[in-house]
Scaffold this motif. Structure first.
Motif, short mmCIF file in Angstrom:
data_model
loop_
_atom_site.label_atom_id
_atom_site.label_comp_id
_atom_site.label_asym_id
_atom_site.label_seq_id
_atom_site.Cartn_x
_atom_site.Cartn_y
_atom_site.Cartn_z
N ASN A 46 35.92 61.26 42.01
CA ASN A 46 36.88 61.26 43.14
C ASN A 46 38.00 60.02 42.55
O ASN A 46 37.53 59.49 41.73
N CYS A 48 38.73 57.25 44.20
CA CYS A 48 37.95 56.07 44.07
C CYS A 48 37.20 55.81 42.82
O CYS A 48 37.25 54.43 42.46
N TYR A 49 36.43 56.61 42.51
CA TYR A 49 35.56 56.45 41.56
C TYR A 49 36.28 56.29 40.17
O TYR A 49 35.81 55.34 39.35
N LYS A 51 39.39 55.09 39.86
CA LYS A 51 39.89 53.74 39.84
C LYS A 51 39.00 52.43 39.56
O LYS A 51 39.39 51.72 38.71
N GLN A 52 37.76 52.65 40.02
CA GLN A 52 36.83 51.69 39.63
C GLN A 52 36.22 51.59 38.08
O GLN A 52 36.32 50.50 37.66
N GLY A 55 40.48 51.70 36.25
CA GLY A 55 41.67 51.09 36.99
C GLY A 55 42.60 50.37 35.90
O GLY A 55 43.78 50.32 36.27
N GLY A 83 44.71 52.34 38.15
CA GLY A 83 44.56 51.86 39.23
C GLY A 83 45.96 51.83 40.24
O GLY A 83 45.65 52.28 41.31
N ILE A 86 46.65 55.62 40.98
CA ILE A 86 45.76 56.08 42.14
C ILE A 86 46.34 55.59 43.45
O ILE A 86 46.24 56.25 44.55
N ASP A 87 46.62 54.15 43.66
CA ASP A 87 47.17 53.71 44.95
C ASP A 87 48.16 54.40 45.30
O ASP A 87 48.56 54.59 46.31
N ASN A 90 47.36 57.86 46.62
CA ASN A 90 46.88 57.80 48.00
C ASN A 90 47.68 57.35 48.98
O ASN A 90 47.61 57.44 50.31
N HIS A 156 38.56 66.50 43.87
CA HIS A 156 39.12 65.77 45.13
C HIS A 156 40.64 66.68 45.29
O HIS A 156 41.69 66.41 44.92
#
Length: 289
Positions: A46, A48-49, A51-52, A55, A83, A86-87, A90, A156
Motif C-alpha cells: 500500500n 504507506c508501506y 513510503k517506508q 520514501g 515520500g 505519497i504525502d 494522500n 491500493h
C-alpha cells in the motif's frame, strides 16, 4: 451518447490452459480477481508501506500537459521524493503520475513480495514497472511501445481502465509517429461532434480494485483513470504475432528517435503537424472529411 464499451470478462481464478486457450489465443482481455492473493504483496503493498521502504528515492513525475517539442519522447515533467509524492497523493487530488518506473530495481526488497504467475507466457524478468496516480488522475489513451502481452496488477484503491483492440486504431485519432491518441480527447466524456469517428470504436471497460489483475493483449490501446490514489505493477511478455513484433522493433529502435529528431529540427510545428494529421486522416478514412 457514450463510447461503445463492453465490460471486460471476469474470472475468479484461471488455469494455464484456459488462459492461453481462451484469452491469449483470441487476444481478448480478462480480469482475474484472485490470481495474486498468495503473494506477500497482496497483504503488504500500500502507499504507506512504499513510503517506508522508498520514501527517500527521487522519482520521475508526469502530468497531463500536452506533448511539446522541447521534451523528448516520454521525458518526465518533474521529479520529487517518493515520500513527498505519497504525502501529496494522500492529501489531495493531483495530476502528477509515476509512469514506467522500475522501483523494484531501486528497492530490491520489493522483489521478495511477488512471483511471476505460471500462465504459459514467458515474462521479461527485468521489466516489472510501477505506475502511480492520485484521485482523478488520467492517463492519455495510448498503447505500449513494445506491443507486449501485459499483466497489470492493481494495488491500493481503484482505477478505471478503458481498452480498445488494435483493430479499432482507425477510429481513435492516432497521432502519427507516436503511440498516442489525440490528447484533446476526453475518453471519460467524449465530444462526438468534435471526434465523430469515436462513435464507431468498440472497446472494453473495467474497474480494478486492490489485488485484481488485468490481462491486456498485444498492442491494446488503454486509458486509465485513478478513482482513488493508488498504484499498479505491470509485467510483460514479448509480442508473439510477427507483425506486432516487427512494429515493436521499429518503435523501439527507429520511431522514438525519429520523433525526437523531428522535434529538435522542426520544433512545435512538428507537434502541430502530427496533431492536425491525426484529425484529417481519421476523419477522411471514416467519411467525416
Amino acid at each position: 451518447m457514450e463510447l461503445n464499451l463492453e465490460q471486460i470478462q471476469r474470472v475468479g481464478t484461471i488455469t494455464r490452459e484456459d488462459f492461453l486457450g481462451t484469452y491469449v489465443a483470441s487476444q481478448k482481455p480478462v480480469v482475474i480477481e484472485h490470481l495474486i492473493e498468495d503473494w506477500p504483496a497482496y497483504q503488504k503493498w500500500n502507499l504507506c508501506y512504499l513510503k517506508q521502504l522508498a520514501g527517500e528515492r527521487t522519482v520521475p513525475l508526469y502530468d497531463n500537459r500536452p506533448v511539446a517539442s522541447e521534451r523528448k519522447f516520454n521525458e518526465p515533467h518533474t521529479s520529487m521524493k517518493m515520500g513527498d509524492y505519497i504525502d501529496l497523493l494522500n492529501k489531495k487530488p493531483t495530476n502528477y503520475r509515476i509512469f514506467l518506473y522500475n522501483l523494484l530495481k531501486e528497492v530490491p526488497e520489493l522483489q521478495n513480495d511477488f512471483s511471476y504467475p505460471d500462465l504459459g507466457l514467458k515474462f521479461m524478468k527485468k521489466l516489472p514497472f510501477l505506475f502511480f496516480g492520485g484521485s482523478g488522475a488520467k492517463v492519455f489513451m495510448h498503447y505500449d511501445i513494445d506491443l507486449a502481452n501485459i499483466l497489470h496488477f492493481h494495488f491500493h484503491g481503484e482505477k478505471r481502465c478503458i481498452l480498445f483492440p488494435p483493430s479499432e486504431t482507425k477510429y481513435l485519432y492516432k497521432i502519427p509517429h507516436s503511440l498516442m491518441s489525440h490528447q484533446e480527447i476526453d475518453y471519460t466524456n467524449p465530444d462526438f461532434e468534435k471526434w465523430p469517428a469515436l462513435k464507431k470504436a468498440k472497446g472494453y471497460i473495467a474497474n480494478l480494485k486492490h489485488g485484481e489483475t488485468l490481462y491486456m493483449p498485444e498492442g491494446y490501446w488503454h486509458q486509465m483513470t485513478y478513482l482513488t490514489p493508488g498504484f499498479s505493477m505491470s509485467i510483460r511478455s514479448v509480442a508473439k504475432n510477427m507483425g506486432n513484433f516487427t512494429e515493436a522493433t521499429y518503435n523501439v529502435f527507429i520511431m522514438r528517435y525519429l520523433d525526437n529528431f523531428m522535434r529538435k529540427v522542426r520544433g512545435q510545428k512538428w507537434i502541430e503537424y502530427k496533431n492536425s494529421r491525426a484529425i484529417s486522416k481519421t476523419n477522411k478514412m471514416n467519411g467525416y472529411d
